[in-house]
Every structure is written in structure tokens, then in C-alpha cells.
Design a protein around this motif. Structure first.
Motif, PDB file in Angstrom:
ATOM      1  N   ARG A   1       3.112  13.801 -26.645  1.00  0.00           N
ATOM      2  CA  ARG A   1       2.736  14.560 -25.612  1.00  0.00           C
ATOM      3  C   ARG A   1       1.246  13.999 -25.205  1.00  0.00           C
ATOM      4  NH1 ARG A   1       3.224  20.258 -28.158  1.00  0.00           N
ATOM      5  NH2 ARG A   1       3.144  19.011 -30.073  1.00  0.00           N
ATOM      6  N   GLU A   2       1.165  13.785 -24.111  1.00  0.00           N
ATOM      7  CA  GLU A   2      -0.060  13.411 -23.344  1.00  0.00           C
ATOM      8  C   GLU A   2      -1.116  14.552 -23.131  1.00  0.00           C
ATOM      9  OE1 GLU A   2      -0.077  10.386 -20.443  1.00  0.00           O
ATOM     10  OE2 GLU A   2       1.332   9.265 -21.824  1.00  0.00           O
ATOM     11  N   GLY A   3      -2.418  14.299 -23.284  1.00  0.00           N
ATOM     12  CA  GLY A   3      -3.061  15.368 -22.751  1.00  0.00           C
ATOM     13  C   GLY A   3      -3.428  15.567 -21.325  1.00  0.00           C
ATOM     14  N   ARG A   4      -3.904  16.367 -20.718  1.00  0.00           N
ATOM     15  CA  ARG A   4      -4.052  16.529 -19.296  1.00  0.00           C
ATOM     16  C   ARG A   4      -5.339  16.058 -18.884  1.00  0.00           C
ATOM     17  NH1 ARG A   4      -1.828  22.599 -17.899  1.00  0.00           N
ATOM     18  NH2 ARG A   4       0.285  22.206 -18.933  1.00  0.00           N
ATOM     19  N   LYS A   5      -6.408  15.823 -19.580  1.00  0.00           N
ATOM     20  CA  LYS A   5      -7.869  15.431 -19.286  1.00  0.00           C
ATOM     21  C   LYS A   5      -7.763  13.853 -19.438  1.00  0.00           C
ATOM     22  CE  LYS A   5     -10.358  19.175 -21.065  1.00  0.00           C
ATOM     23  NZ  LYS A   5     -11.324  19.798 -21.976  1.00  0.00           N
ATOM     24  N   PHE A   6      -8.503  13.338 -18.282  1.00  0.00           N
ATOM     25  CA  PHE A   6      -8.676  11.684 -18.404  1.00  0.00           C
ATOM     26  C   PHE A   6      -9.687  11.642 -19.295  1.00  0.00           C
ATOM     27  CE2 PHE A   6     -10.767   8.084 -16.814  1.00  0.00           C
ATOM     28  CZ  PHE A   6      -9.563   7.352 -16.659  1.00  0.00           C
TER      29      PHE A   6
ATOM     30  N   ARG B   1      -6.396  10.091 -20.725  1.00  0.00           N
ATOM     31  CA  ARG B   1      -5.188  10.846 -21.531  1.00  0.00           C
ATOM     32  C   ARG B   1      -5.044  10.408 -22.956  1.00  0.00           C
ATOM     33  NH1 ARG B   1      -2.403  13.761 -17.704  1.00  0.00           N
ATOM     34  NH2 ARG B   1      -2.618  12.913 -15.624  1.00  0.00           N
ATOM     35  N   LYS B   2      -5.089  11.543 -23.531  1.00  0.00           N
ATOM     36  CA  LYS B   2      -4.910  11.364 -24.963  1.00  0.00           C
ATOM     37  C   LYS B   2      -3.652  11.532 -25.658  1.00  0.00           C
ATOM     38  CE  LYS B   2      -6.883  12.667 -29.593  1.00  0.00           C
ATOM     39  NZ  LYS B   2      -7.617  13.455 -30.286  1.00  0.00           N
ATOM     40  N   ARG B   3      -2.932  10.618 -26.496  1.00  0.00           N
ATOM     41  CA  ARG B   3      -1.663  10.971 -26.822  1.00  0.00           C
ATOM     42  C   ARG B   3      -1.544  11.815 -28.273  1.00  0.00           C
ATOM     43  NH1 ARG B   3       1.603   5.569 -25.689  1.00  0.00           N
ATOM     44  NH2 ARG B   3       1.927   5.994 -23.159  1.00  0.00           N
ATOM     45  N   TYR B   4      -0.745  12.755 -28.107  1.00  0.00           N
ATOM     46  CA  TYR B   4      -0.691  13.547 -29.419  1.00  0.00           C
ATOM     47  C   TYR B   4       0.826  13.306 -30.078  1.00  0.00           C
ATOM     48  CZ  TYR B   4      -4.615  15.972 -27.495  1.00  0.00           C
ATOM     49  OH  TYR B   4      -5.804  16.486 -26.979  1.00  0.00           O
TER      50      TYR B   4
END
Length: 183
Positions: free
Chosen positions: A107-112, A114-117
Motif C-alpha cells: 500500500r502507499e501512504g497518502r502524504k507526500f 508517498r511511503k510504501r507499506y
């Protein structure tokens, strides 16, 4: 209102990132939730009798709804966290268990920026169901869902509760298989 905020604040205070594989008994969520809701309703009615609040009908209705909800949820959560914390203060034993990897997810985070989880869902070895383990990108690329087994370290207490400590290996022989799983 302060009491309900403290109840919700305990969610963050007692947050434990290790997944609980088998919860300690007895389950006190309903009794503590009902106690918290009753205490919240009592507090909301007492606050509603104050002179400045008595004139604001919408404010009184929101107090009567929100404080019991917040306090009921907060008390149930705080009780579960405290029960877990006290259960694992006793003598614990560590053991290694082999579990099957069911799925992997990215998954990718919403904030810039974008961090991948990356997560791996594995079967719970102690009861029906599964749980997620956070993994790094390199491990995510090595494992295949439904084709890899992992060796994990779990912590058990005499009451029967257990929680995950950490994954140890991702490429181990699956139970019932003749050789190591292929990654």
C-alpha cells in the motif's frame, strides 16, 4: 469530558505494536464498555445541569450522546490493554512456530512523499484466523503468497495468552512438506 478524553487517550498510551495471537481471558470488553457508558451518561447528565449548559439544547444532547460513547469505548479498550499488560508481566516462555504465508500486500501512504507499506498476512498458529506482519521491501520481493512459510518467535504466558515477538525466517520448511519452501 476530561474523563472521556482520558479514556480515549489510553488507546495511544497502551498501544502495543505486537499482534496478540491469543487474548488473555476473561473477556471484559462488554462489562467495562457498559460501565463506561453508564458513567458517561451520569457525567453528561450532571454536566447538563450546569447553568450555562442548561440553555443550550443541542449542546446537552451532544453531551448525552458523545460522552457515554467515548467513555464506553475508552474503558473497554483501556481494560483490554491493561489486561494484556498485566498478563505479560508474569513469567513468559518463548517458542518458535512455523506459519504459512497467506497473502502479501503493498500500500502507499497518502502524504507526500508517498511511503510504501508492505505487509504479509500469515495464519494464526494458535486459533482460527490470521494476522498481519509489517515487512520490508526486500522481504516482500522474496516471498510468494501461499508458497512460503515463516518461522516466528512468540511469547506465551501461563494463562494461555500469546503474542508475536518477531519473524525469524521467511524461507523454512512448511509443516507436511518434504523440503524448504521456494521463495
Amino acid at each position: 469530558m476530561l474523563v472521556s478524553l482520558v479514556g480515549i487517550g489510553t488507546i495511544f498510551l497502551f498501544n502495543d505494536p505486537t499482534p496478540l495471537l491469543l487474548a488473555p481471558g476473561p473477556d471484559l470488553d462488554w462489562p467495562l464498555g457498559l460501565f463506561g457508558a453508564a458513567a458517561g451518561l451520569w457525567a453528561a447528565l450532571r454536566i447538563g445541569r450546569l447553568p450555562n449548559v442548561r440553555r443550550q439544547t443541542l449542546g446537552r444532547i451532544s453531551l448525552i450522546v458523545m460522552i457515554p460513547l467515548l467513555l464506553g469505548y475508552g474503558m473497554a479498550n483501556a481494560g483490554s490493554r491493561l489486561q494484556e499488560a498485566f498478563a505479560f508481566r508474569q513469567g513468559t516462555t518463548m517458542e518458535q512456530v512455523v506459519v504459512k504465508v497467506l497473502t502479501t500486500d503493498r500500500r502507499e501512504g497518502r502524504k507526500f512523499p508517498r511511503k510504501r507499506y508492505h505487509t504479509a498476512t500469515v495464519a494464526n498458529p494458535l486459533q482460527p484466523g490470521n494476522f498481519e506482519i509489517d515487512i520490508d521491501a526486500a522481504t516482500f520481493g522474496r516471498i510468494e503468497p501461499a508458497g512460503t512459510c515463516a518461522r516466528i518467535m512468540i511469547e506465551r504466558v501461563p494463562s494461555g495468552a500469546a503474542r508475536l515477538i518477531r519473524p525469524l525466517d521467511w524461507n523454512v520448511a512448511c509443516p507436511g512438506a518434504s523440503g524448504p519452501a521456494q521463495a
